[in-house]
Design a protein around this motif. Structure first.
Motif, PDB file in Angstrom:
ATOM      1  N   GLY B 320     -75.804 -53.116  11.197  1.00 52.34           N
ATOM      2  CA  GLY B 320     -75.601 -51.327  11.783  1.00 52.34           C
ATOM      3  C   GLY B 320     -77.702 -51.168  12.489  1.00 52.34           C
ATOM      4  N   VAL B 321     -77.937 -51.820  12.053  1.00 50.36           N
ATOM      5  CA  VAL B 321     -79.183 -51.584  12.729  1.00 50.36           C
ATOM      6  C   VAL B 321     -79.503 -52.077  14.516  1.00 50.36           C
ATOM      7  CG1 VAL B 321     -82.292 -51.968  13.072  1.00 50.36           C
ATOM      8  CG2 VAL B 321     -80.726 -51.300  11.086  1.00 50.36           C
ATOM      9  N   ASP B 322     -79.170 -53.192  14.406  1.00 53.67           N
ATOM     10  CA  ASP B 322     -78.621 -53.253  15.507  1.00 53.67           C
ATOM     11  C   ASP B 322     -77.797 -52.424  16.712  1.00 53.67           C
ATOM     12  OD1 ASP B 322     -80.067 -55.925  15.814  1.00 53.67           O
ATOM     13  OD2 ASP B 322     -78.752 -57.079  14.944  1.00 53.67           O
ATOM     14  N   ARG B 323     -77.041 -52.330  15.717  1.00 55.55           N
ATOM     15  CA  ARG B 323     -75.789 -51.286  16.493  1.00 55.55           C
ATOM     16  C   ARG B 323     -76.364 -50.137  17.249  1.00 55.55           C
ATOM     17  NH1 ARG B 323     -71.172 -48.821  13.210  1.00 55.55           N
ATOM     18  NH2 ARG B 323     -71.041 -51.025  12.136  1.00 55.55           N
ATOM     19  N   ARG B 327     -78.713 -52.959  20.502  1.00 57.59           N
ATOM     20  CA  ARG B 327     -78.664 -54.796  20.314  1.00 57.59           C
ATOM     21  C   ARG B 327     -77.351 -55.962  20.180  1.00 57.59           C
ATOM     22  NH1 ARG B 327     -83.543 -57.569  18.527  1.00 57.59           N
ATOM     23  NH2 ARG B 327     -82.588 -58.539  16.369  1.00 57.59           N
ATOM     24  N   HIS B 328     -77.019 -57.138  20.078  1.00 55.90           N
ATOM     25  CA  HIS B 328     -75.848 -57.370  19.980  1.00 55.90           C
ATOM     26  C   HIS B 328     -75.448 -57.339  18.761  1.00 55.90           C
ATOM     27  CE1 HIS B 328     -72.190 -59.974  20.114  1.00 55.90           C
ATOM     28  NE2 HIS B 328     -72.714 -60.821  18.527  1.00 55.90           N
ATOM     29  N   ASN B 329     -73.784 -57.053  18.245  1.00 52.66           N
ATOM     30  CA  ASN B 329     -73.720 -56.574  16.627  1.00 52.66           C
ATOM     31  C   ASN B 329     -72.398 -57.328  16.652  1.00 52.66           C
ATOM     32  OD1 ASN B 329     -71.939 -54.019  17.050  1.00 52.66           O
ATOM     33  ND2 ASN B 329     -73.627 -53.812  18.106  1.00 52.66           N
ATOM     34  N   SER B 330     -71.900 -56.676  15.791  1.00 55.78           N
ATOM     35  CA  SER B 330     -70.789 -57.270  14.744  1.00 55.78           C
ATOM     36  C   SER B 330     -69.361 -56.334  16.034  1.00 55.78           C
ATOM     37  CB  SER B 330     -70.358 -57.138  13.412  1.00 55.78           C
ATOM     38  OG  SER B 330     -70.847 -55.924  12.715  1.00 55.78           O
ATOM     39  N   LEU B 331     -69.660 -55.351  16.102  1.00 57.44           N
ATOM     40  CA  LEU B 331     -68.828 -54.342  16.801  1.00 57.44           C
ATOM     41  C   LEU B 331     -69.228 -54.343  18.075  1.00 57.44           C
ATOM     42  CD1 LEU B 331     -68.895 -51.646  14.293  1.00 57.44           C
ATOM     43  CD2 LEU B 331     -67.106 -53.636  14.880  1.00 57.44           C
ATOM     44  N   SER B 332     -69.619 -54.896  18.615  1.00 61.27           N
ATOM     45  CA  SER B 332     -70.537 -55.546  20.577  1.00 61.27           C
ATOM     46  C   SER B 332     -69.116 -55.399  21.117  1.00 61.27           C
ATOM     47  CB  SER B 332     -70.882 -56.252  20.571  1.00 61.27           C
ATOM     48  OG  SER B 332     -72.577 -56.148  20.071  1.00 61.27           O
ATOM     49  N   GLY B 333     -69.245 -55.078  22.077  1.00 56.56           N
ATOM     50  CA  GLY B 333     -67.750 -54.777  22.713  1.00 56.56           C
ATOM     51  C   GLY B 333     -66.021 -53.835  22.660  1.00 56.56           C
ATOM     52  N   LEU B 334     -66.456 -53.934  21.128  1.00 52.89           N
ATOM     53  CA  LEU B 334     -65.165 -52.920  20.272  1.00 52.89           C
ATOM     54  C   LEU B 334     -65.799 -51.585  21.491  1.00 52.89           C
ATOM     55  CD1 LEU B 334     -64.632 -52.828  16.793  1.00 52.89           C
ATOM     56  CD2 LEU B 334     -63.223 -53.052  19.071  1.00 52.89           C
ATOM     57  N   GLU B 335     -64.460 -50.190  21.274  1.00 53.65           N
ATOM     58  CA  GLU B 335     -64.157 -49.503  22.310  1.00 53.65           C
ATOM     59  C   GLU B 335     -64.130 -48.461  21.187  1.00 53.65           C
ATOM     60  OE1 GLU B 335     -64.282 -48.089  25.444  1.00 53.65           O
ATOM     61  OE2 GLU B 335     -65.699 -49.475  26.431  1.00 53.65           O
ATOM     62  N   GLY B 336     -64.932 -46.981  20.448  1.00 53.51           N
ATOM     63  CA  GLY B 336     -64.613 -46.100  19.700  1.00 53.51           C
ATOM     64  C   GLY B 336     -64.573 -47.026  18.438  1.00 53.51           C
TER      65      GLY B 336
END
Lengths: 389, 336
Positions: B320-323, B327-336
């Motif tokens: 969550g901090v990355d988000r 920064r790159h995170n588990s949801l990177s590239g996801l819209e919405g």
């Protein structure tokens, strides 16, 4: 104040047996009655002693209180119909139950009512405006509970039975001989809170009286929907002695209440009273009982009217003189007039009062909303800025 | 200064309140000779008597409803709800009576009731023993809601809660009961941080991380781990959930421009949503990115073999901090 003259604080010196009254767990369905519907005094070997101090004058004052609260009820109903009250829960038919029980209390006793005990409020010394203002929507409370030892009207069904029990536990901790009385109706006996209250009261032997006015109807549901046994049979399963009394017989109600209060004061623990009465009016002014109630049932109960019954007793005793009638009528007229004027003259609350008293100390969330709403209200008093839309 | 477990710290606070005020009474299930299922009230009945440390019947509405009556009589009841998931039978008494009595009587009748609730998961329990029901109560006007995160606060805040003339729900992170910490038992309540104030427990400049109760420790651990990567996380222990001490959160977000909120309770309609909305309203122009919530899922509290997936842990918080930092995170590239 007229209301200060309600006959309170003088009736509790019951000349009952010296030690705590021994009443057995009830087993039968006997209805305690000291005055028949025809106004005939019925003698009772155990309970007569509890009302033997009630002389002629005393009977007349009970009649006066019952007549006055019926008049309060009628006036309040009229005020609702005229748009001066938002709602009113009538007590019509329950005058003996309310006056007989409340006039058995001492000033230092504490009472937890439901929303229908306006007659009890009158006896405890609530001002008429205080009785009216909750139902006018001018305040969420009427009287100061700690001034007259009467909690505010409780709308959540049966909730107050636990408050009464907790208060009684506090009385025990204090070592006081105060008694506590909770009013509720037949519908409330189905609520978990009333059953939990009986568990706690029995477990700690708390000095509390559960005064159940079985008025036969919980809005549209008849009492048989709530229980397959007489309501007075329920507390015995909790180990709480109970009495089933004719709730339209003011003397029987007084005798039973005095017995129960005496037990509480003397460490005898809780008692349950089922006062069998009848809600002759609607549940509230918003209700229409013609949709669910047989008019013949109402007629049957009208014949057992609590005030009519007391009148007959007074007549038989030669007490219902023109003088008494005139005095009672004039009192009822004066009370009704004061109820009406105090209701109509009541000042409206101020808009920002909505934020007051949520907490006893300042709360940052509420302060902020109050500040913002205050600015919003003030914005109507300021000229729009030049060029603003 | 003494080294106490969380549970002993609450016990010491309760003891002090019982000593200082004869109107304080404790009520609850198994709190007497057993000392409570978590032993938080251990020894108190022996020392203060059965009349002040009261084993109640097994009826939660009854416990709270009779506490209302005791408060009417001038007492300060401290009620223990044995487990978070057992509070619901008392919900009506808490919401309709405890919370509203002061307003209803326009201040004539005060409700100085403290309701202690062991809450949260992580102890491998069956259903109803690991819940986080705080949002039901923060949504209820008239209640103060606090969650403690360390033995010192546990000791101090239980006494502040009991001394409060308003009702307080006091949430105890049950998985931290055995954690030890320094407790200054001589601390003067009048100079201690007030009950409704948040505390910055780690200072930082890149991201504000808001936590309370059991997750404060996890959040602090996450801040340490982030520091290894050169990210400076400021951790705020909310302490008070109602009201939230927004000025402290605002000041931090104005500095960092980024906000992550974490709690064990489910996400939708939760406290994190309220904080995200309020901070967005109050300091929108300072925010560099959307507030991030790292919370339990919107599912019933799962059976214990799955609870580690439900509970936010150090890595999920760091994700969550990355988000928040982009920064790159588990949801990177996801819209919405």
């Amino acid at each position: 104040m007229l209301t200060d003259q309600a006959g309170k604080g003088v009736d509790h010196h019951a000349p009952g047996p010296g030690k705590s009254a021994q009443i057995p767990l009830r087993t039968g369905g006997d209805l305690l009655q000291l005055v028949s519907p025809d106004g005939e005094r019925i003698s009772h070997p155990e309970f007569d002693i509890w009302v033997k101090d009630i002389g002629d004058e005393h009977l007349c004052s009970l009649y006066e209180d019952m007549t006055v609260i019926r008049r309060i009820d009628a006036e309040a109903t009229a005020l609702q119909r005229q748009g001066e009250l938002a709602l009113w829960p009538p007590l019509l038919g329950q005058e003996a139950a309310q006056i007989g029980s409340s006039r058995s209390l001492r000033d230092d006793d504490f009472v937890f009512p439901s929303y229908r005990e306006s007659g009890v409020a009158y006896v405890r010394g609530a001002h008429l405006s205080e009785i009216a203002r909750v139902w006018r929507g001018n305040a969420s409370y009427g009287w100061d509970p700690l001034r007259i030892n009467l909690a505010t009207p409780q709308i959540i069904i049966g909730s107050q039975s636990l408050h009464a029990t907790g208060y009684a536990m506090g009385v025990q901790l204090d070592g006081a001989n105060t008694a506590v009385l909770a009013y509720f109706g037949d519908g409330a006996t189905s609520e978990g809170d009333v059953n939990e209250a009986m568990v706690f009261a029995a477990s700690y032997q708390a000095p509390v009286v559960f005064f159940c006015q079985n008025n036969h109807w919980a809005i549209s549901e008849p009492v048989r929907v709530q229980s397959h046994v007489q309501l007075a049979d329920r507390p015995t399963g909790f180990g709480i002695p109970s009495m089933r009394v004719d709730g339209n017989d003011v003397l029987a109600v007084m005798a039973a209440t005095r017995v129960a209060l005496d037990r509480a004061r003397k460490g005898g623990g809780p008692t349950f009273i089922e006062a069998v009465t009848y809600r002759m009016g609607p549940h509230t002014t918003a209700d229409d009982p013609t949709r669910y109630r047989d008019p013949i049932e109402l007629e049957d109960w009208a014949a057992k009217d609590p005030i009519l019954r007391l009148r007959k007793l007074l007549e038989a005793k030669g007490l219902l003189t023109d003088d008494v009638e005139a005095r009672v009528k004039s009192k009822a007229d004066a009370v009704a007039a004061e109820l009406r004027s105090s209701c109509i003259d009541m000042p409206d609350p101020q808009p920002l009062d909505v934020f007051n008293h949520v907490y006893s100390t300042p709360n940052s969330w509420i302060e902020r909303q109050k500040h913002h709403y205050s600015r919003y209200l003030n914005s109507f008093n300021q000229p729009a800025e030049e060029g603003a839309l | 200064m003494s080294k106490l477990t969380f549970a002993r710290a609450i016990n010491a606070g309760l003891r002090k309140s019982l000593e200082n005020d004869p109107k304080v009474v404790l009520m609850g299930e198994d709190i007497g000779s057993l000392g409570g299922v978590f032993r938080v009230t251990d020894g108190l009945q022996k020392d203060f008597g059965k009349h002040r440390v009261i084993d109640s019947p097994l009826a939660e509405s009854g416990i709270i409803g009779t506490a209302v009556g005791l408060a009417y009589r001038g007492y300060r009841p401290v009620c223990e709800i044995q487990f978070d998931g057992f509070i619901y039978p008392a919900f009506d008494q808490i919401v309709s009576q405890v919370a509203k009595m002061h307003y209803r009587t326009q201040g004539r009748v005060k409700m100085p009731i403290t309701i202690r609730v062991p809450f949260g998961g992580g102890i491998g329990s069956p259903e109803h023993h690991s819940e986080s029901p705080e949002a039901y109560f923060t949504h209820t006007s008239g209640l103060r809601v606090v969650a403690v995160s360390n033995p010192q606060d546990a000791y101090t805040m239980i006494q502040q809660a009991i001394a409060s003339d308003d009702p307080v729900l006091y949430f105890e992170p049950k998985r931290r009961y055995h954690d030890k910490g320094d407790v200054d038992e001589t601390l003067d309540l009048s100079t201690a941080l007030p009950l409704d104030k948040a505390a910055v427990v780690s200072t930082g400049s890149d991201v504000t991380l808001v936590a309370y109760g059991p997750l404060v420790k996890t959040a602090k651990d996450a801040a340490l781990a982030a520091a290894d990567e050169g990210i400076s996380v400021e951790v705020i222990d909310l302490r008070s959930l109602a009201p939230v001490d927004y000025p402290v959160v605002e000041a931090s977000v104005r500095k960092t421009g980024r906000l992550v909120i974490t709690h064990e309770a489910g996400q939708s309609g939760g406290l994190g949503a309220e904080i995200a909305a309020s901070i967005t309203e109050r300091c929108f122009h300072y925010l560099e990115s959307a507030p991030v919530r790292i919370t339990g899922f919107d599912v019933p509290y799962p059976y214990s073999k799955l609870e580690m997936h439900h509970l936010p842990d150090l890595d999920r918080i760091l994700d969550g901090v990355d988000r928040a930092l982009g920064r790159h995170n588990s949801l990177s590239g996801l819209e919405g």
